[in-house]
Design an enzyme around this catalytic site. Structure first.
Site, short mmCIF file in Angstrom:
data_model
loop_
_atom_site.label_atom_id
_atom_site.label_comp_id
_atom_site.label_asym_id
_atom_site.label_seq_id
_atom_site.Cartn_x
_atom_site.Cartn_y
_atom_site.Cartn_z
N GLU A 1 0.89 -1.11 0.10
CA GLU A 1 0.12 -0.08 0.21
C GLU A 1 0.84 1.22 0.14
O GLU A 1 1.84 1.16 0.87
CB GLU A 1 -1.00 -0.14 1.35
CG GLU A 1 -2.04 0.53 1.12
CD GLU A 1 -3.20 -0.30 0.08
OE1 GLU A 1 -3.06 0.03 -0.82
OE2 GLU A 1 -3.56 -1.38 0.67
N ASP B 1 3.03 2.17 -4.90
CA ASP B 1 2.83 2.10 -6.50
C ASP B 1 3.51 3.49 -7.08
O ASP B 1 4.32 3.76 -7.95
CB ASP B 1 1.69 1.81 -7.02
CG ASP B 1 0.39 2.81 -6.74
OD1 ASP B 1 0.67 3.61 -5.66
OD2 ASP B 1 -0.68 2.63 -7.36
N SER C 1 -25.74 8.09 -15.09
CA SER C 1 -25.34 6.84 -14.18
C SER C 1 -26.75 6.44 -13.59
O SER C 1 -27.66 7.11 -12.94
CB SER C 1 -24.92 7.81 -13.08
OG SER C 1 -24.80 6.99 -11.61
N LEU D 1 -12.05 0.63 -2.78
CA LEU D 1 -12.23 -0.63 -3.89
C LEU D 1 -12.09 -0.28 -5.36
O LEU D 1 -12.44 -0.87 -6.10
CB LEU D 1 -13.49 -1.40 -3.46
CG LEU D 1 -13.31 -2.17 -2.11
CD1 LEU D 1 -14.46 -2.82 -1.80
CD2 LEU D 1 -12.04 -2.80 -1.75
N SER D 2 -11.44 1.05 -5.44
CA SER D 2 -11.34 1.39 -6.80
C SER D 2 -12.58 1.63 -7.83
O SER D 2 -12.62 0.95 -9.02
CB SER D 2 -10.21 0.70 -7.52
OG SER D 2 -9.06 0.79 -6.95
N SER D 3 -13.62 2.27 -7.17
CA SER D 3 -14.86 2.27 -8.28
C SER D 3 -14.38 3.32 -9.33
O SER D 3 -14.98 3.09 -10.41
CB SER D 3 -16.01 2.94 -7.29
OG SER D 3 -15.66 3.98 -6.75
N SER D 4 -13.45 4.00 -9.13
CA SER D 4 -13.30 5.09 -10.20
C SER D 4 -12.38 4.46 -11.16
O SER D 4 -12.62 4.55 -12.26
CB SER D 4 -12.30 6.30 -9.72
OG SER D 4 -11.30 6.15 -8.90
N ASP E 1 -4.45 0.72 -9.34
CA ASP E 1 -5.89 0.36 -9.30
C ASP E 1 -6.25 0.10 -11.03
O ASP E 1 -6.94 -0.87 -11.07
CB ASP E 1 -6.73 1.58 -8.90
CG ASP E 1 -6.34 1.79 -7.39
OD1 ASP E 1 -5.63 1.22 -6.90
OD2 ASP E 1 -6.60 2.98 -7.14
N TYR F 1 -3.67 12.02 0.39
CA TYR F 1 -3.04 11.30 -0.47
C TYR F 1 -1.89 12.06 -1.38
O TYR F 1 -0.59 11.63 -1.28
CB TYR F 1 -3.75 10.65 -1.17
CG TYR F 1 -3.34 9.78 -2.31
CD1 TYR F 1 -3.37 8.25 -2.26
CD2 TYR F 1 -2.82 10.13 -3.72
CE1 TYR F 1 -2.94 7.28 -2.81
CE2 TYR F 1 -2.43 9.36 -4.57
CZ TYR F 1 -2.07 7.95 -4.00
OH TYR F 1 -1.73 7.07 -5.15
C1 GLA Z 1 -5.06 4.40 -4.14
C2 GLA Z 1 -4.44 4.96 -5.28
C3 GLA Z 1 -3.29 3.83 -5.94
C4 GLA Z 1 -2.47 3.53 -4.60
C5 GLA Z 1 -3.21 3.33 -3.26
C6 GLA Z 1 -2.46 3.10 -2.34
O1 GLA Z 1 -6.08 3.80 -4.34
O2 GLA Z 1 -5.40 5.27 -6.59
O3 GLA Z 1 -2.48 4.42 -6.84
O4 GLA Z 1 -1.61 4.57 -4.66
O5 GLA Z 1 -4.12 4.44 -3.09
O6 GLA Z 1 -1.78 2.00 -2.08
#
Ligand code: GLA
Length: 360
Positions: A26, A29, A60, A114-117, A161, A210
C-alpha cells in the site's frame, strides 16, 4: 431506466471492469514499488451509443443523474469527470472520438477504497475501444485510465488500481512491479479466502492527504539521491531522514520488502503476519488509518480463523481486508461486525458479496 429509455435508442456495445482489493503493497505504487491486488466480484458496466447531437451525454443508473458535455460545461464533476477524462485522454493521444451516449451501472462500492473510479475508467475505455475498434492493449487501457484519474479527477495516483481493474481476475493475485510493469499472476494463498469489510467511515481528506503523502515520498527520495523510494532496500538509510519523512520512507521500504517476501512463496499464516505488519506500518509510520479502521482490524486480527488483516486502499477511512480460513469468511464477518457494533460502529461485509451471490 435503461439505455433505450434514457437515450431513445438501443446501445451499440457494452463492456465491464471490476473493482480491486489490494492485499499487500500500500502506497508503494507511486514510489515505483510493488503491489499485490486482486479483482473483486463487483464491477462497473458501461453501455455506449453514438450521440445524435454534438454533445456527449452521460447517465448514471446508480445516481439517476444525467450530465451533458457542452462548450459551456467542459469541466464536469462526479462520475462524469471520469468518463469525460477518458474521452479527453484518448483524444489527446490522437484518436478521434465522436459524441457519445454513455450509460453506467455499477455494483462497486463507492468511497470504500475498492477502486470504483478505476472500474469506471477501465470499463469506459474498454467500451470505447470496442465501439471504435481502437488498437489499444490492456496495459495502455490502464495507462490511459491513470491519466484520466490524475488530470480529470485530481488524484496524483499510481497505476495499481487501473492495472488491477484492467488485468486482474478474482481467482488470482496480480503481482506488479509498478516501475517496469512486469507482472506475475499468483494463486491465492492456500486454504484461504478474502474477506473485505467496510468500516462505515467514509474516506475523508483522502485526496489531499494522499497527494501530501506522495509529495513527502518524493522529497524523501530527493534527499536520499534516488529516483524513487523503491531504490532503497534497507531502513538504515531512511533512518537518517528528518521526521516525518523518516517514517514515511520507512513504511514504503518495509512494505516493498513484505511484498517481495510473498513473491518468494509464503504460507497463509506468514501472509497474514505480513498483512498485520502492513497495518501497523500504515497506522504508525504512514499515518493513513483512522480509529474506526484500527478497531475493525484489531477485532479481525484476534478472531480465530483470521490469518491477518489490514486497511486496504489509500486509507483515511474505507475498507479493511483480511485473509481468512477458506469457507469461514461469512461467519467471521458476522462475529466481528457484532463486536464492531458494540464498539459503536456500523460496518458492512463487501466481499464475499452478499448481493451478488443472492442474485446468482
Ligand atoms: C489509491 C491510489 C493507488 C494507490 C493506493 C494506495 O488507491 O489510486 O494508486 O496509491 O491508493 O496504495
Amino acid at each position: 431506466m435503461d439505455f433505450q429509455q434514457v437515450f431513445g435508442k438501443p446501445s451499440e456495445t457494452k463492456a465491464s471492469a471490476p473493482g480491486r482489493v489490494n492485499l499487500l503493497g500500500e502506497h508503494t505504487d507511486y514510489n515505483d514499488g510493488f503491489v499485490l491486488p486482486t479483482a473483486i466480484p463487483q464491477c462497473t458496466t458501461v453501455q455506449l451509443g453514438f450521440s445524435s447531437d454534438s454533445q456527449h451525454h452521460f447517465y448514471s443508473e446508480n445516481l439517476n443523474e444525467q450530465v451533458s458535455i457542452s462548450d459551456i460545461n467542459r469541466n464536469p464533476s462526479g462520475f462524469a469527470s471520469y468518463i469525460f477524462g477518458c474521452i479527453e485522454v484518448l483524444q489527446k493521444a490522437g484518436y478521434t472520438i465522436p459524441s457519445l451516449c454513455v450509460y453506467v451501472q455499477s455494483s462497486v462500492p463507492i468511497g470504500s477504497g475498492l477502486s470504483s473510479s478505476a472500474a469506471l475508467e477501465v470499463a469506459t475505455l474498454r467500451a470505447v475501444r470496442q465501439l471504435l475498434k481502437l488498437p489499444i492493449d490492456d496495459i495502455e487501457i490502464a495507462q490511459f485510465a491513470q491519466q484520466a484519474e490524475i488530470h480529470y479527477a485530481g488524484v496524483q495516483c499510481g497505476i495499481m488500481d487501473q492495472m488491477a481493474s484492467s488485468l486482474a481476475d478474482t481467482e488470482h493475485i496480480l503481482f506488479l512491479d509498478t516501475r517496469t510493469l512486469e507482472r506475475r499472476v499468483m494463486p491465492l494463498p492456500e486454504k484461504a479466502e478474502i474477506l473485505v469489510i467496510d468500516s462505515g467511515v467514509p474516506r475523508t481528506l483522502a485526496s489531499s492527504g494522499y497527494n501530501q503523502r506522495r509529495a513527502e515520498c518524493e522529497e524523501a527520495a530527493r534527499s536520499l539521491g534516488v529516483k524513487a523510494l523503491r531504490d532503497i532496500t534497507g531502513t538504515e538509510v531512511t533512518e537518517k531522514l528528518p521526521e516525518p519523512l523518516r517514517r514515511r520512507a520507512r513504511h514504503v521500504v518495509t512494505e516493498d520488502n513484505r511484498v517481495l517476501e510473498v513473491l518468494q512463496g509464503v504460507s497463509s499464516e506468514r501472509f497474514g503476519e505480513l498483512m498485520n505488519a502492513s497495518h501497523a506500518s500504515l497506522r504508525d509510520d504512514y499515518e493513513v488509518s483512522v480509529p474506526a479502521l484500527d478497531t475493525l482490524v484489531e477485532l479481525l486480527q484476534k478472531t480465530p480463523g483470521v490469518f491477518g488483516a489490514r486497511l486496504t486502499g489509500a486509507g483515511f477511512g474505507g475498507a479493511s481486508v483480511a485473509l481468512v480460513a477458506a469457507g469461514e469468511a461469512r461467519s467471521i464477518a458476522t462475529h466481528v461486525l457484532e463486536q464492531y457494533k458494540q464498539a459503536g460502529y456500523i460496518g458492512q461485509i463487501l466481499v464475499p458479496s452478499l448481493e451478488l451471490s443472492d442474485a446468482a
